[in-house]
Design a protein around this motif. Structure first.
Motif, PDB file in Angstrom:
ATOM      1  N   ASN A 145      71.869  71.425 108.295  1.00  0.00           N
ATOM      2  CA  ASN A 145      71.353  70.277 107.911  1.00  0.00           C
ATOM      3  C   ASN A 145      71.864  69.062 108.352  1.00  0.00           C
ATOM      4  OD1 ASN A 145      69.037  71.343 106.252  1.00  0.00           O
ATOM      5  ND2 ASN A 145      70.723  72.345 105.157  1.00  0.00           N
ATOM      6  N   GLU A 212      78.823  63.757  98.886  1.00  0.00           N
ATOM      7  CA  GLU A 212      79.726  64.751  98.009  1.00  0.00           C
ATOM      8  C   GLU A 212      79.888  65.998  98.816  1.00  0.00           C
ATOM      9  OE1 GLU A 212      77.479  63.912  93.565  1.00  0.00           O
ATOM     10  OE2 GLU A 212      76.858  65.596  94.772  1.00  0.00           O
ATOM     11  N   ARG A 218      78.808  68.265 101.734  1.00  0.00           N
ATOM     12  CA  ARG A 218      77.773  69.211 101.155  1.00  0.00           C
ATOM     13  C   ARG A 218      76.308  68.417 100.838  1.00  0.00           C
ATOM     14  NH1 ARG A 218      78.782  72.304 104.307  1.00  0.00           N
ATOM     15  NH2 ARG A 218      80.862  73.594 103.951  1.00  0.00           N
ATOM     16  N   HIS A 219      76.533  67.402 100.229  1.00  0.00           N
ATOM     17  CA  HIS A 219      75.239  66.410  99.900  1.00  0.00           C
ATOM     18  C   HIS A 219      75.472  65.059 100.210  1.00  0.00           C
ATOM     19  CE1 HIS A 219      74.661  70.262  97.660  1.00  0.00           C
ATOM     20  NE2 HIS A 219      73.789  70.188  98.116  1.00  0.00           N
ATOM     21  N   ILE A 221      73.670  61.825  98.466  1.00  0.00           N
ATOM     22  CA  ILE A 221      73.201  61.355  97.276  1.00  0.00           C
ATOM     23  C   ILE A 221      72.497  59.832  97.674  1.00  0.00           C
ATOM     24  CG2 ILE A 221      73.102  60.831  94.987  1.00  0.00           C
ATOM     25  CD1 ILE A 221      74.008  63.816  95.549  1.00  0.00           C
ATOM     26  N   ARG A 226      67.962  61.177  95.078  1.00  0.00           N
ATOM     27  CA  ARG A 226      68.071  62.611  95.575  1.00  0.00           C
ATOM     28  C   ARG A 226      69.192  63.055  95.976  1.00  0.00           C
ATOM     29  NH1 ARG A 226      62.166  61.673  99.100  1.00  0.00           N
ATOM     30  NH2 ARG A 226      62.332  59.651  98.350  1.00  0.00           N
ATOM     31  N   SER A 227      69.296  64.324  96.133  1.00  0.00           N
ATOM     32  CA  SER A 227      70.591  65.123  96.668  1.00  0.00           C
ATOM     33  C   SER A 227      70.081  65.798  97.958  1.00  0.00           C
ATOM     34  CB  SER A 227      71.075  66.009  95.654  1.00  0.00           C
ATOM     35  OG  SER A 227      72.109  66.793  96.122  1.00  0.00           O
ATOM     36  N   LEU A 228      70.365  65.110  99.200  1.00  0.00           N
ATOM     37  CA  LEU A 228      70.147  65.935 100.327  1.00  0.00           C
ATOM     38  C   LEU A 228      71.206  66.838 101.083  1.00  0.00           C
ATOM     39  CD1 LEU A 228      68.965  62.528 102.036  1.00  0.00           C
ATOM     40  CD2 LEU A 228      67.446  64.114 100.775  1.00  0.00           C
ATOM     41  N   PRO A 229      70.841  68.101 101.049  1.00  0.00           N
ATOM     42  CA  PRO A 229      71.553  69.038 101.756  1.00  0.00           C
ATOM     43  C   PRO A 229      72.426  68.519 102.916  1.00  0.00           C
ATOM     44  CG  PRO A 229      69.745  70.272 101.498  1.00  0.00           C
ATOM     45  CD  PRO A 229      69.489  68.742 100.957  1.00  0.00           C
TER      46      PRO A 229
END
Ligand SMILES: Cc1cc2nc3c(=O)[nH]c(=O)nc-3n(C[C@H](O)[C@H](O)[C@H](O)COP(=O)(O)OP(=O)(O)OC[C@H]3O[C@@H](n4cnc5c(N)ncnc54)[C@H](O)[C@@H]3O)c2cc1C
Length: 410
Positions: A145, A212, A218-219, A221, A226-229
């Motif tokens: 991703n 994050e 890993r993400h 924000i 939203r939290s996008l991988p």
């Protein structure tokens, strides 16, 4: 024997050195570059080289032996730390001092850092150097991703390369469309749609709140929660000109190093060219800093000729090109002040020319998958700047050759 020093061994610096020799300069030329690589071109770093289709040998400005053959002393891995305009000396981080009679500053630009928490996590990439491109290519090979922050040129081209490598790609862009300031909403949307068609998730009007991860990102924000991988993040939020040397030397600096139309700074023996220079452009009637390949390609030589005392008026039409998926395009001009955009040819089939007009004068044109029209478009821009209006009905009729719209000889 006089010495001409060039700080910044990128495209502008290397082309300036070449021009000095071509114009018959027989003095000493010293080309000082902070990178370990000899001068190279950056456009392939987000296109063919990143995708693995352009070999590294193709990105360099000159063959390795060129510098010695032309008696250009190339100092690589050496940064200039200060310029003393009165003493006519450049201080180097090697501890040496390089005297000069004339100096060209061509130090380029540096990507703007992402100003949020987590931006220093592993897996967060910037793209400016060959090494950056190599690192990204390796990252994309994992087909994970990828979140691209910024829908400008670097962001869009990198998103296309990541997609073509098989990654899942999301672009996060705070403006209502990609390339909003360059093109305005309608044309910006064409680029958003192109990426959507290729499976990219394009989030518009959204910014990044924080990144994050533990060690590795890993993400992402977003500002709307939203939290996008993310296995990898590419930051493409613009670049800042490397003006520190100029500022330290007391030269005039605004958006870049301020130069006149002959690319001379506020000190008569110091010139600036390429991404770092904010040059008075007589065609546009205002100073402009251009962060594009053609401006380094042509600006370096123009500065070199000015250093040799030639009459130089650097008044080129700003020009840019990009390649993304099946879209190849060239853009000439500056849309500032336009009141209308018109199209010649079908936008849906990605084979058209867009024109930005003000009172029917052409301010800028963008040819998408239509080739060999840049000279005509630039001539229309020059005519428009000189006050000549065109008939929009003929301009948008692909049956009328663009050359027929140009004003005839006076
Ligand atoms: C990935 C990428 C893709 C691009 N794609 C396109 C494109 O498709 N079309 C387009 O028109 N433009 C494109 N561009 C823009 C184009 O590459 C730049 O406009 C061009 O590289 C500017 O050349 P320059 O010589 O002014 O600066 P640079 O190429 O940045 O070279 C400046 C050099 O100076 C060195 N330097 C800086 N400070 C010092 C110091 N104190 N001492 C010694 N050396 C120093 C730097 O390390 C650098 O090597 C792209 C840029 C990038 C990064």
């Amino acid at each position: 024997m006089s010495t001409y020093a060039i700080v910044g061994a990128g495209l502008a610096g290397a082309k300036a050195a070449q021009t000095l020799r071509e114009e018959g300069f027989t003095g000493e030329i010293v080309l000082i570059g902070a990178e370990q690589e000899r001068p190279y071109e950056r456009p392939p770093l987000s296109k063919g080289y990143l995708q693995g289709s352009t070999e590294v040998a193709k990105v360099y400005v000159h063959e390795p032996g060129w510098y010695a053959e032309h008696d250009v002393r190339l100092l690589l891995g050496v940064a200039a730390t200060a310029v003393d305009p009165e003493a006519h000396t450049v201080h180097l981080d090697s501890g040496e001092r390089q005297p000069y009679d004339k100096l060209l500053i061509a130090t380029g630009a540096t990507p703007r850092p992402l100003p949020v928490d987590g931006a220093d996590l592993e897996g967060v990439h910037y793209l400016r150097t060959l090494a950056d491109s190599q690192a990204l290519r390796a990252a994309f090979a994992h087909q994970g991703n990828v979140v691209v922050i910024g829908g400008g040129w670097i962001g869009l081209e990198t998103a296309a390369a990541a997609r073509q490598a098989g990654c899942a790609v999301t672009i996060v862009e705070p403006e209502p469309t990609p390339l909003h300031r360059t093109f305005g909403p309608a044309v910006g949307e064409i680029f958003a749609e192109l990426h959507r068609r290729h499976g990219v998730e394009v989030l518009l009007g959204v910014s990044v709140a924080r990144l994050e991860g533990a060690g590795h990102v890993r993400h992402v924000i977003t500002s709307d929660g939203r939290s996008l991988p993310a296995d990898d993040v590419v930051v493409g939020i613009g670049a800042a000109p490397n003006v520190e040397l100029a500022r330290g030397a007391g030269l005039e600096v605004a958006d870049g190093i301020v130069v006149d139309a002959s690319l001379r700074t506020s000190h008569p023996d110091i010139y600036a060219a390429g991404d770092v220079a904010e040059a008075m452009n007589p065609l546009l009637g205002r100073p402009i800093r251009v962060e594009h390949w053609a401006n380094a390609l042509n600006g370096g030589p123009a500065a070199a000729r000015a250093m040799l005392g030639r009459d130089v008026v650097y008044d080129r039409v700003p020009y840019f090109f990009t390649d993304q998926y099946e879209l190849g395009m060239e853009f000439s001009g500056d849309i500032t002040g336009h009141d209308r955009v018109v199209y010649r040819g079908p936008v849906e089939s990605l084979e058209f020319v867009a024109f930005w007009l003000r009172e029917n004068r052409v301010l800028a044109g963008m040819n998408v998958n239509v080739w060999d029209v840049t000279d005509d478009i630039q001539a229309l821009v020059r005519a428009g700047r000189a006050g000549t209006a065109v008939d929009p009905a003929r301009l948008t009729d692909p049956g009328v050759p663009l050359g027929d719209l140009l004003p005839g000889p006076a």
